[in-house]
Design an enzyme around this catalytic site. Structure first.
Site: not given
Ligand code: M6R
Length: 613
Positions: A2, A27, A74, A100-101, A486, A490, A493, A509, A608
């Site tokens: 959060c 966040r 969040w 937060n937590g 990756e 993307k 997500e 396979h 994030k």
């Molecule tokens: O802040 P961080 O790089 O440790 O975050 C790691 C992952 O949570 C972050 O890369 C996540 O997979 C992203 N949403 C990817 O786009």
């Protein structure tokens, strides 16, 4: 996960807190709220959904005062509705809390508080904290002491900010563990509190970061920090170099698009000052790496999550190739729960944009506990990952706001390449000619990034063709196998299209059973040592009638014969090709999501920084 903002000072707290929340919305964005001390009592506005809803609520029903705290959520415990939005206020109306937590022992504590007669107004674990503080305020009559006692009951990791109408000039903030940061910002006769720097950067760059198990009492012109036993600690402010303008969208529609384009600058800055082209040498002074230690290293374990873990997979190949040190890659959430083999000559290297990801921090702590040297490649200055490490490489990307990571993927690829050269040099694993050649390859990289970005319109045309795809498989091999992972991440997500990724050689396979005219296949086949293998992969894909899009190097004559579409990239040294090959995939995902009208910067269910387990 959060975002938290607090303000105390002569100005109206409402726009400052809401402005800060706007910067932190990435966040968490399923509800938001603000509490302002107005006419001796707390006025609270809360709303489910995006911050814009709260903004219009406050607009319709304004609040004004000189002390305020706000929160963007969040959800972990309790649905993302208005009732569960923060701030939470106690039965007496005296105390407000944003948190937060996760209160891991909230069930026991709730039972205890219910037995004492507390009435709960939400389904959150966070509300426990208000009731605990109220419990102690009735006997202590001192907010700091009451907070200290309340916190001593909580299990888990927490960032908490608290206000009390009986101490109307004060905000109390606390950090326990790694539920995200708590940063105090020093203004002229005013003070700011936030979970993350972007929230307060437009007001001040003079900051103090709370360490775990510290509390702060902040008034408009003072800040005092204590440990949980109540002992006062010395503090020293740090000056943050970030430019707040860098956190604005500027001419771009979305932060993600802006951040994709910022890769010219971030890659330039990543190289600048660390590369001596004349002598073919790399310097990474903040790593605190001596020749003696470099020669002792027996193994490097790179640990990270999500995008950062894919960057680590590239790093493994490059470091092993150049420095000849065995490298393991461990997804941080797994590493912390197995029994890794670590000696004092093991390096645990974390990669993290935020430096606050709970799993990554826990993996680092485990590495430390077992005696490893801790390094981190991290973007956020002053983050927990940076502070607990023995050495670091700071990503030079500036703030990354888009939830889908882009520039914080390519920067650590270059960081690891430079690290590999430095290690090889210190261990005498590389001859001078090769070292100079490798270093020299970095010279043209920003220009190649710029070239690939200049092709956005062509990539967007392909995105328009793929916009209705429902299922996709990305294939890559060797150093570009992580590029496939990756690229798929993307797409899924931000566009919510089903996307999987496989090492190309694995296709036969099993996954090949899925190939037909409805399965979009995306093949990463630049001119790297695995190129011929990937050409044969494209052939096998076409034989199953699956539509195929290929990332290929300018001048390639085989691929256009086979592929339905090609995204061309400039020729690049193979060890650096993941930096260039991923960019069309970032742009593809961005435009597909944007054409679909989706919220690119704040995709559903994500946040994030994942500061909970
Ligand atoms: O802040 P961080 O790089 O440790 O975050 C790691 C992952 O949570 C972050 O890369 C996540 O997979 C992203 N949403 C990817 O786009």
């Amino acid at each position: 996960m959060c975002g938290i903002v607090g303000y105390v000072g002569p100005r109206d707290a409402t726009p400052i807190v809401l402005g800060g929340l706007k910067r932190l919305e990435y966040r968490g964005y399923d509800s938001a709220g603000i509490a302002v001390l107005q006419d001796g009592g707390f006025e609270i506005r809360r709303d489910a959904g995006k911050l814009s809803k709260l903004l219009s609520t406050v607009n319709d029903d304004p609040i004004k005062g000189h002390l305020g705290i706000g929160h963007t959520r969040w959800a972990t415990h309790g649905e993302p509705n208005t009732r569960n939005a923060h701030p939470h206020i106690g039965a007496t109306g005296d105390v407000v809390v944003v948190h937060n937590g996760i209160v891991e022992n909230y069930k026991e504590l709730k039972e205890e508080l219910l037995a004492e007669g507390a009435e709960f107004n939400s389904d959150t674990d966070s509300e426990i904290i208000v009731h605990l503080i109220e419990r102690y305020l009735s006997s202590e009559n001192d907010l700091l002491q009451a907070v200290r006692k309340a916190l001593s009951h909580l299990k888990g990791h927490h960032g908490v900010v608290i206000g009390s109408k009986h101490e109307p000039d004060k905000i109390v903030a606390a950090r326990i563990g790694n539920a995200g940061g708590v940063v105090l910002g020093f203004g002229e006769g005013e003070m700011f509190i936030a979970s993350d720097l972007p929230a307060i950067l437009e007001h001040t760059r003079e900051v103090v970061y709370l360490e775990s198990h510290q509390l702060a009492v902040v008034t408009k012109d003072s800040a005092a920090v204590y440990d949980l036993d109540g002992n006062k600690l010395e503090i020293r402010t740090e000056t943050v170099p970030w430019d707040p303008i860098a956190a604005e969208k500027g001419e771009y529609r979305h932060f993600m698009q802006k951040e994709i384009h910022e890769q010219i600058r971030s890659i330039t800055d990543t190289i600048n000052g660390r590369v001596d082209f004349a002598n073919g040498r790399i310097s990474l002074p903040k790593l605190n790496l001596t020749k003696e230690f470099a020669n002792k290293i027996e193994k490097i374990i790179i640990t990270a999550c999500g995008t950062a873990a894919y960057a680590a997979m590239v790093g493994k190949i490059i470091i092993e190739k150049i420095a000849r040190i065995p490298v393991e890659v461990d997804v941080a959430s797994e590493f912390r729960y197995r029994d890794p083999i670590i000696t004092e000559n093991t390096v645990v290297l974390s990669i993290s944009q935020s430096g606050e990801t709970a799993d990554t921090l826990a993996a680092m702590a485990e590495g430390k506990r077992l005696g490893a040297t801790l390094w981190t490649i991290v973007n956020v200055m002053g983050s927990q990952a940076m502070r607990i490490s023995d050495g670091h490489i700071l990503m030079q990307t500036g703030p990354e706001i888009g939830v889908a990571s882009t520039k914080a993927y390519t920067a650590p690829l270059v960081d690891q390449y430079m690290l590999a050269i430095l290690l090889a040099d210190l261990r005498d694993e590389i001859d001078e000619k090769t070292r100079k050649q490798y270093v020299n390859e970095l010279r043209s990289l920003p220009n190649l990034v710029s070239q690939v970005l200049s092709r956005e319109t062509e990539y967007e045309r392909i995105a328009r063709k793929l916009v209705d795809v429902n299922n996709s498989i990305y294939l890559g091999r060797g150093v570009n196998m992580p590029t496939a992972y990756e690229g798929a991440l993307k797409l899924k997500e931000i566009s919510y299209i089903h996307a999987e990724a496989y090492p190309g050689g694995e296709m036969k396979h099993g996954p090949i059973a899925l190939f037909d005219q409805d399965m979009q296949v995306i093949v990463i086949a630049p001119k790297d040592p695995w190129y011929d293998k990937m050409v044969s992969q494209v052939e096998q894909t076409k034989a199953r009638n699956a539509p195929v899009l290929v990332i290929a190097t300018d001048g390639d004559e085989q691929i256009p014969e086979l592929a339905d579409e090609v995204m061309w990239i400039p020729d690049v040294f193979w060890m650096l090709s993941p930096v260039i090959a991923v960019i069309p995939l970032q742009i593809l995902a961005y435009h597909i999501a944007s054409i679909r009208g989706l919220d690119v910067d704040q995709p559903r269910n994500l946040a994030k920084s994942v500061t909970v387990e």
